[in-house]
Design a protein around this motif. Structure first.
Motif, short mmCIF file in Angstrom:
data_model
loop_
_atom_site.label_atom_id
_atom_site.label_comp_id
_atom_site.label_asym_id
_atom_site.label_seq_id
_atom_site.Cartn_x
_atom_site.Cartn_y
_atom_site.Cartn_z
N THR A 4 47.64 59.98 61.39
CA THR A 4 46.94 58.74 61.03
C THR A 4 46.12 58.25 62.21
N GLN A 22 43.02 60.19 62.41
CA GLN A 22 42.09 59.77 61.34
C GLN A 22 41.39 58.48 61.74
N GLU A 23 42.19 57.58 62.32
CA GLU A 23 41.60 56.31 62.75
C GLU A 23 40.62 56.54 63.90
N ASP A 50 37.22 57.20 62.66
CA ASP A 50 36.51 55.97 62.29
C ASP A 50 36.03 55.23 63.54
N THR A 73 43.39 47.92 58.50
CA THR A 73 43.06 48.32 57.14
C THR A 73 42.33 47.18 56.45
N THR A 101 41.22 49.82 52.33
CA THR A 101 41.17 51.20 51.88
C THR A 101 42.55 51.81 52.08
N ARG A 127 44.49 55.70 52.51
CA ARG A 127 44.25 57.11 52.71
C ARG A 127 45.09 57.88 51.69
N GLN A 157 31.74 60.63 49.51
CA GLN A 157 31.82 60.06 50.85
C GLN A 157 30.42 59.79 51.36
#
Lengths: 124, 726
Positions: free
Chosen positions: B10, B13-14, B17, B324, B328, B330, B392
């Protein structure tokens, strides 16, 4: 429905007040009294300016008891009026402010006292 | 996967962003659009990466993020000016940070030399503070540079607060512009929300107020300095101003802990009367008062107030969720794919049901028919919605390209400005992923071959800095991505000569401009005499074209001498559904992908030519194209069909060659749901996938490239024929 922004009542009064409307108007000098309407949002700013401009030249009492909502633009107009009246050497004061009026002024940190002519007046 | 690994995933993934935000912010700053907000946002991004990396003991990442963050802090505090030179280093640092994140994600070690040079450059900007980088604690936060959730010792003045250690002071300088009021925003409400975050002290700067005869009633004359003591983060304070940030100047700075923290200095020398007579509204008080004041408002106003009053609650919720906040979640891609699959089933089932109803011969207007119509509608909506889940924005992909441009520009010593448009255009996730390589190559080409050297540009009356633009847009159900440069355009004479040299065309061939441009896509074609280490990596535009075609796309070139070239990629919105031509071959139904079909025609006897050993060619506008009998190739019949009785589909293969596929009849042109044969059965040569038709029958989707590959002889003939024709 639009009931107009201001109700203006001309009374004769040259005394100060202390948070309440004066019960014994003086007859020596004409001064003005304005009751602010309930909603003083952006749209109300221009009419309020016009109404106040029309009352220049006299001491002015502004009744804020009916105010239910007031935003920064109308505070700007009121502050401008305080300045204008001070420059002209007249007295202006706001009294009987509604809770909504006080709360908004508090949030904005706005001080509506007339420093030069009315030093004892407390800020809102 | 254990829970720690999940959390780590996670985090990465962050990081993606955050790196995106970082790059966007830096590019905005580079373009002159950055304000203090932008700097704050990029600082937060690096800070968050550092924080997370610390938690996982990624020391190298932490160390680099720390010096990076320190430099950003200097910029944020206006101690370091964001000159182009500084921004260039910051941008490269963001690239290295991304590399470090990637390396950490793959459990790789990135060599020290990758960071050493930049660390030195960054350290040069921050002077003495650079030393702190070496001491950066691997485990997490250090106080001096961390504005978020930092422990600060406060004086007894705040002793009444339960969790003193978590409180921090922020100074907010806020000056609305007239637009703020014009857009129906109200400062009072903003401040009321602010008051709920903690202890506020408000100083109003009234100095700009004019007299009544000069005032613009809808102008903005007031400005505020607000000091907030709060346990909330700067991010959460910023959220309050989220909807007005474009209509005001806003600066939020965190106060350094100091002895006089309880008497923060105000910018204006005005006393704070609100402190004296009526203390600032506290969280538990403001809403009550607000309610009492608003209760009797006129109906219209009640509505608007209620709407606005809901915001604080929403904000609180958002602040709890923090990262968050854009609401959204995941979701594992496998789950979405399963849903997509099920919706495909639904589409097929609905088509079958429709067929069943027709077969049952129900009367028109029957309730079953009406119900079916509604079902169709719903199915279509579900299908669209599910496809939208996989969609996306191309933003992340585009952001990667900005790095490619920077690297290419550095390698070629050219000054390049990248303009991006339509980053929010959405495409299927798989398409986005598979576009990265071809797009990288095209961008490198644009910088390396497209743009001229600065001196040439100046000599041609162009700005020294070249522009490469990358745009995405939806056009008639497809996504069009364009890579343009304002360079010299394609040197067609040179391209033609090379093609002749390489035997791709003969000297007599009369080629239109666009024909010459398309030579670039021929396998092995390379215009560069000297292979540069940038774009000449043994990969030609033919590979780009193949990659684009593999995702059902097409690529086109347009070029104007002296003005530049544009490569347009047209892509399908999704890979789960395909536009196909339903054809019949020897009583079997086949689907031919529409993207492969150039045209369909009925040949005349004079068009077809025997070429010995049963091979045939067909002449289309002077070009000889090998004929492929779909029935024979697929084993549906033993004897070749007569091209004159069937229909010829002129198809284009991935390597740019064309072939004529003979089918018996064309039934329809429609969207079909793609069902993978590999997954459900096994690979079948010449078959790309299958679909289920409305009548429940399975139709195979023809793999046009594969059947042509099988016809090796025909293909080699085609290549020879190119040289022979003319």
């Amino acid at each position: 429905m639009n009931f107009g922004v201001l109700t203006v009542t001309i009374r004769t009064n040259s005394l100060f007040w202390e948070g309440k409307p004066l019960s014994t108007p003086s007859s020596k000098e004409q001064d003005g009294r304005v009751t602010l309407t309930s909603v003083l949002d952006l749209r109300a700013a221009a009419p309020l300016t016009d109404e106040l401009l029309a009352l220049r030249g006299n001491d002015l009492v502004i009744d804020a008891s009916k105010v239910e909502r007031i935003g920064a633009p109308c505070f700007q107009v009121l502050l401008s009026a305080v300045k204008t009246w001070a420059v002209a050497g007249h007295t202006i004061a706001i009294f009987d402010e509604s809770p909504a009026f006080s709360e908004s002024a508090t949030h904005l940190g706005v001080c509506l006292s007339q420093h030069e002519t009315n030093e004892n007046e407390t800020c809102l | 996967m254990d829970s720690m690994a999940e959390i780590k995933q996670t985090f990465f993934q962050e990081c993606d962003d955050l790196l995106g935000e970082l790059e966007t912010g830096l590019i905005d700053m580079e373009g002159g659009d950055g304000d203090c907000e932008t700097v704050a946002a990029i600082f937060r991004a690096v800070h968050s990466i550092k924080g997370g990396a610390g938690a996982f003991g990624l020391d190298k990442l932490v160390a680099f993020a720390h010096i990076f963050e320190t430099t950003l802090d200097e910029v944020r505090a206006d101690r370091l000016e964001a000159t182009p030179e500084v921004l260039s280093v910051l941008l490269r640092s963001s690239d290295v940070l991304a590399d470090l994140v990637r390396a950490a994600q793959n459990d790789e070690e990135l060599g020290d030399d990758a960071t050493a040079g930049l660390v030195e450059e960054l350290s040069a900007f921050v002077g003495d503070k650079a030393g702190a980088a070496d001491e950066a604690p691997a485990g997490g936060e250090d106080i001096s540079f961390a504005p978020l959730g930092t422990a600060i010792d406060l004086d007894d003045a705040f002793g009444d607060l339960d969790d003193v250690e978590e409180n921090q002071s922020f100074t907010i300088k806020f000056r609305p512009m007239p637009e703020l009021y014009a857009n129906a925003n109200e400062t009072v409400l903003l401040f009321r929300n602010l008051a709920q975050m903690g202890d506020v002290t408000v100083a109003c700067d009234e100095s700009q107020i004019p007299t009544l005869d000069e005032i613009d009633p809808e102008g903005a004359y007031l400005a505020w300095t607000i000091i907030v003591h709060t346990s909330h983060s700067k991010d959460e304070l910023l959220e309050i101003f989220e909807f007005v940030e474009d209509d005001c100047t806003l600066e939020i700075t965190s106060e350094e802990p100091s002895d006089d923290a309880d008497e923060p200095e105000l910018a204006d020398d005005e006393a704070l009367p609100v402190e004296e007579e009526s203390p600032p509204a506290k969280a538990d008080r403001a809403p009550d008062e607000a309610a009492s004041g608003d209760d009797v408002a006129s109906e219209d106003n009640v509505v608007s107030l209620v709407e606005k009053k809901e915001k604080p609650a929403a904000k609180e919720q958002a602040s709890k969720e923090k990262d968050t906040s854009d609401a959204t979640i995941r979701v594992n891609l496998g789950r979405i794919d399963r849903l997509v699959n099920l919706v495909g089933e639904l589409v097929i089932n609905q088509a079958m049901l429709t067929q069943g109803v027709i077969d049952a011969g129900l009367e028109r207007g029957d309730s079953v028919e009406a119900g079916l119509e509604e079902l169709k509608q719903l199915t279509r909506e579900i299908q669209d919605s599910v496809m939208a889940i996989r969609a996306q924005p191309v933003k992340a992909l585009f952001q990667r390209m900005s790095r490619i441009v920077r690297e290419a520009a550095r390698a070629t010593e050219k000054s390049v400005h990248l303009v991006m448009e339509g980053e929010m255009t959405e495409v299927d996730k798989t398409v986005v992923e598979r576009l990265a390589d071809p797009l990288t190559h095209m961008i490198r080409n644009a910088v390396d071959h497209g743009l001229e050297k600065a001196e040439t540009r100046i000599a041609n009356g162009k700005p020294a800095e070249g522009t490469v633009s990358l745009t995405a847009a939806h056009r008639s159900g497809r996504v069009v991505i364009e890579v343009s440069d304002d360079g010299a355009g394609i040197n067609r004479e040179r391209v033609r000569n090379i093609a002749i040299e390489k035997g791709l065309i003969s000297e007599e061939d009369k080629l239109s401009d666009s024909d010459i441009d398309n030579l670039l896509f021929m396998p092995g074609f390379s215009t560069v005499e000297k292979v540069s280490n940038l774009s000449g990596r043994g990969v030609g535009m033919d590979v780009v074209k193949r990659a684009i075609q593999a995702v059902g796309g097409r690529i086109m070139i347009s070029s104007q001498p002296g003005k530049g070239s544009t490569f347009s990629i047209s892509l399908p919105l999704t890979l789960a559904i395909l536009d196909g031509m339903v054809v019949e071959v020897a009583d079997q139904t086949l689907v031919v992908p529409l993207t492969a079909i150039v045209e369909t025609l009925k040949p005349t006897p004079s068009d077809t030519h025997e070429l010995g050993a049963g091979s045939k060619v067909i002449s289309i506008r002077g070009e000889f194209i090998p004929v492929i009998d779909a029935g024979l190739t697929m084993g549906y019949r033993a004897e070749p069909a007569d091209p004159l009785t069937g229909v010829v589909l002129s198809v284009e293969t991935e390597d740019g060659a064309r072939a004529a596929v003979i089918v018996d009849t064309i039934q329809d042109q429609r969207q079909v749901v793609i069902k993978s044969l590999e997954e459900n059965y096994g690979h079948v040569d010449s078959v790309a996938a299958a679909t289920i038709l409305g009548d429940g029958r399975i139709a195979l989707i023809l793999d046009v490239d594969a059947i042509i590959a099988r016809e090796g002889e025909a293909l080699s003939f085609h290549e020879n024929s190119l040289a022979a024709t003319g």
